[in-house]
Design a protein around this motif. Structure first.
Motif, PDB file in Angstrom:
ATOM      1  N   ASN A   1       0.828  -1.208   0.000  1.00 30.90           N
ATOM      2  CA  ASN A   1       0.000   0.000   0.000  1.00 30.90           C
ATOM      3  C   ASN A   1       0.866   1.264   0.000  1.00 30.90           C
ATOM      4  OD1 ASN A   1      -2.339   1.777   0.578  1.00 30.90           O
ATOM      5  ND2 ASN A   1      -1.454   1.840   2.622  1.00 30.90           N
TER       6      ASN A   1
ATOM      7  N   ARG B   1       2.438   1.812  -3.448  1.00 32.67           N
ATOM      8  CA  ARG B   1       1.435   2.290  -4.411  1.00 32.67           C
ATOM      9  C   ARG B   1       1.165   3.783  -4.222  1.00 32.67           C
ATOM     10  NH1 ARG B   1      -3.797   2.645  -3.965  1.00 32.67           N
ATOM     11  NH2 ARG B   1      -3.837   1.519  -1.994  1.00 32.67           N
ATOM     12  N   ARG B   2       1.252   4.229  -2.951  1.00 33.88           N
ATOM     13  CA  ARG B   2       0.952   5.641  -2.665  1.00 33.88           C
ATOM     14  C   ARG B   2       2.219   6.498  -2.609  1.00 33.88           C
ATOM     15  NH1 ARG B   2      -1.894   5.984   2.474  1.00 33.88           N
ATOM     16  NH2 ARG B   2      -2.306   8.122   1.842  1.00 33.88           N
ATOM     17  N   ASN B   3       3.347   5.845  -2.917  1.00 33.49           N
ATOM     18  CA  ASN B   3       4.617   6.584  -2.917  1.00 33.49           C
ATOM     19  C   ASN B   3       4.946   7.187  -1.548  1.00 33.49           C
ATOM     20  OD1 ASN B   3       6.774   7.092  -4.396  1.00 33.49           O
ATOM     21  ND2 ASN B   3       5.915   8.832  -5.545  1.00 33.49           N
ATOM     22  N   LYS B   4       4.705   6.402  -0.492  1.00 34.35           N
ATOM     23  CA  LYS B   4       4.964   6.876   0.869  1.00 34.35           C
ATOM     24  C   LYS B   4       5.824   5.857   1.588  1.00 34.35           C
ATOM     25  CE  LYS B   4       1.069   9.809   1.741  1.00 34.35           C
ATOM     26  NZ  LYS B   4       0.444  10.506   2.825  1.00 34.35           N
TER      27      LYS B   4
ATOM     28  N   THR C   1       2.116   5.863   6.886  1.00 30.47           N
ATOM     29  CA  THR C   1       0.759   5.557   6.429  1.00 30.47           C
ATOM     30  C   THR C   1      -0.106   5.150   7.621  1.00 30.47           C
ATOM     31  OG1 THR C   1       1.327   3.235   5.977  1.00 30.47           O
ATOM     32  CG2 THR C   1       1.561   4.790   4.154  1.00 30.47           C
TER      33      THR C   1
ATOM     34  N   ASN D   1      -9.876   8.523   0.998  1.00 32.42           N
ATOM     35  CA  ASN D   1      -8.422   8.448   0.791  1.00 32.42           C
ATOM     36  C   ASN D   1      -7.754   9.802   1.028  1.00 32.42           C
ATOM     37  OD1 ASN D   1      -8.160   5.695   0.241  1.00 32.42           O
ATOM     38  ND2 ASN D   1      -9.027   6.038  -1.806  1.00 32.42           N
ATOM     39  N   ARG D   2      -8.440  10.851   0.636  1.00 34.63           N
ATOM     40  CA  ARG D   2      -7.881  12.188   0.889  1.00 34.63           C
ATOM     41  C   ARG D   2      -7.913  12.492   2.388  1.00 34.63           C
ATOM     42  NH1 ARG D   2     -10.390  16.629  -1.898  1.00 34.63           N
ATOM     43  NH2 ARG D   2      -8.684  17.734  -0.892  1.00 34.63           N
TER      44      ARG D   2
ATOM     45  N   LYS E   1      -7.547  10.265   4.736  1.00 34.16           N
ATOM     46  CA  LYS E   1      -6.417   9.529   5.327  1.00 34.16           C
ATOM     47  C   LYS E   1      -5.095  10.264   5.079  1.00 34.16           C
ATOM     48  CE  LYS E   1      -6.953   5.285   3.831  1.00 34.16           C
ATOM     49  NZ  LYS E   1      -6.625   3.855   3.754  1.00 34.16           N
ATOM     50  N   GLY E   2      -4.956  10.815   3.891  1.00 34.36           N
ATOM     51  CA  GLY E   2      -3.742  11.580   3.581  1.00 34.36           C
ATOM     52  C   GLY E   2      -3.590  12.768   4.539  1.00 34.36           C
TER      53      GLY E   2
ATOM     54  N   GLU F   1      -2.518  11.492   7.959  1.00 34.73           N
ATOM     55  CA  GLU F   1      -1.093  11.119   7.939  1.00 34.73           C
ATOM     56  C   GLU F   1      -0.232  12.361   8.092  1.00 34.73           C
ATOM     57  OE1 GLU F   1      -1.842   7.120   5.216  1.00 34.73           O
ATOM     58  OE2 GLU F   1      -1.281   8.986   4.232  1.00 34.73           O
TER      59      GLU F   1
END
Ligand SMILES: C[S@@+](CC[C@H](N)C(=O)[O-])C[C@H]1O[C@@H](n2cnc3c(N)ncnc32)[C@H](O)[C@@H]1O
Length: 225
Positions: free
Chosen positions: A27, A30-33, A38, A107-108, A110-111, A114
């Motif tokens: 995960n 995929r999210r480049n983190k 996360t 998802n936004r 959660k971003g 984070e």
């Protein structure tokens, strides 16, 4: 003014012991983190969570997302008569400014959470952030809020109609309601001890966001400043 504190909120970054789990790494990639940056989310990390303590009460950011959308979008909040705090299951407290407009998209959201955990506030680098987070127990938070009466909402409480509960609340100078933002299980005894009254407003367990929206709506109806 109604003070609303969400307790035991199932919101945290992925714990150290899970950082190498394939579901976490996949995960994050995929999210480049980085995996450590996360959020723990049962819908993604279900198998990895089998080995962590209290797993059944953790990794559900969606619960507080729904609760905050209900609370922040309410007329009570728009009229500046609601103050919201989020206390997490790992002893962090988030102070939420009433002007906060949350992303509707999960998802936004959660971003944003984070970024809040990593940077301590959102947006970054401004004097009066919309949300800020710091290590603060619920006991310390209550010393700051100084409620005149603390009402714990729990399916295991004394039965009462919401109507009756709120009529008591509005007659208080600085009432505070505690709502659990976790998926299931008993309220911990530490939280129980803090409350002046423990109230159940329905014969079964309801979702935290249902309790949130109904409590706020009833408060709007009965509160006449
Ligand atoms: C999914 S429940 C947690 C389950 C837990 N058995 C409980 O209610 O104590 C999430 C939160 O919603 C609130 N809640 C759920 N059902 C309730 C009820 N019947 N009366 C009052 N509050 C309730 C409580 O604050 C609870 O912590």
């Amino acid at each position: 003014m109604l003070n609303l504190i969400f307790f035991d909120t199932a919101l945290e970054l992925v714990p150290f012991s899970m950082l190498n789990h394939p579901s976490v790494r996949r995960n994050a990639k995929r999210r480049n983190k980085k995996p450590a940056e996360t959020l723990l989310d049962r819908s993604l990390h279900h198998y990895g969570m089998t080995r962590i303590e209290n797993a059944e009460r953790r990794g559900r950011p969606d619960i507080i997302h729904f609760c905050l959308l209900e609370a922040l979008g309410s007329p009570l909040n728009k009229e500046n008569r609601l103050k919201i705090w989020v206390n997490t299951n790992h002893g962090y407290t988030i102070e939420v400014d009433p002007e906060t407009r949350l992303p509707r998209d999960y998802n936004r959201f959660k971003g944003l959470m984070e970024s809040l955990f990593i940077n301590g506030q959102v947006p970054q680098n401004i004097g009066a952030p919309l949300m800020s987070i710091r290590k603060m127990s619920i006991e310390k938070l209550l010393q700051k809020v100084k409620p005149s009466k603390l009402y714990l909402l729990s399916s295991h409480g004394e039965p009462s109609s919401l109507d009756n509960l709120v009529s008591k609340m509005v007659s208080n100078e600085n009432p505070c309601a505690l709502v659990g933002a976790y998926p299931s299980g008993q309220v911990s005894s530490d939280i129980h001890k803090l409350a002046d009254e423990v109230i159940s407003v329905y014969g079964e367990t309801l979702e935290a966001w249902v309790i949130t929206s109904r409590l706020i709506y009833e408060y709007e109806k009965q509160f006449h400043p």
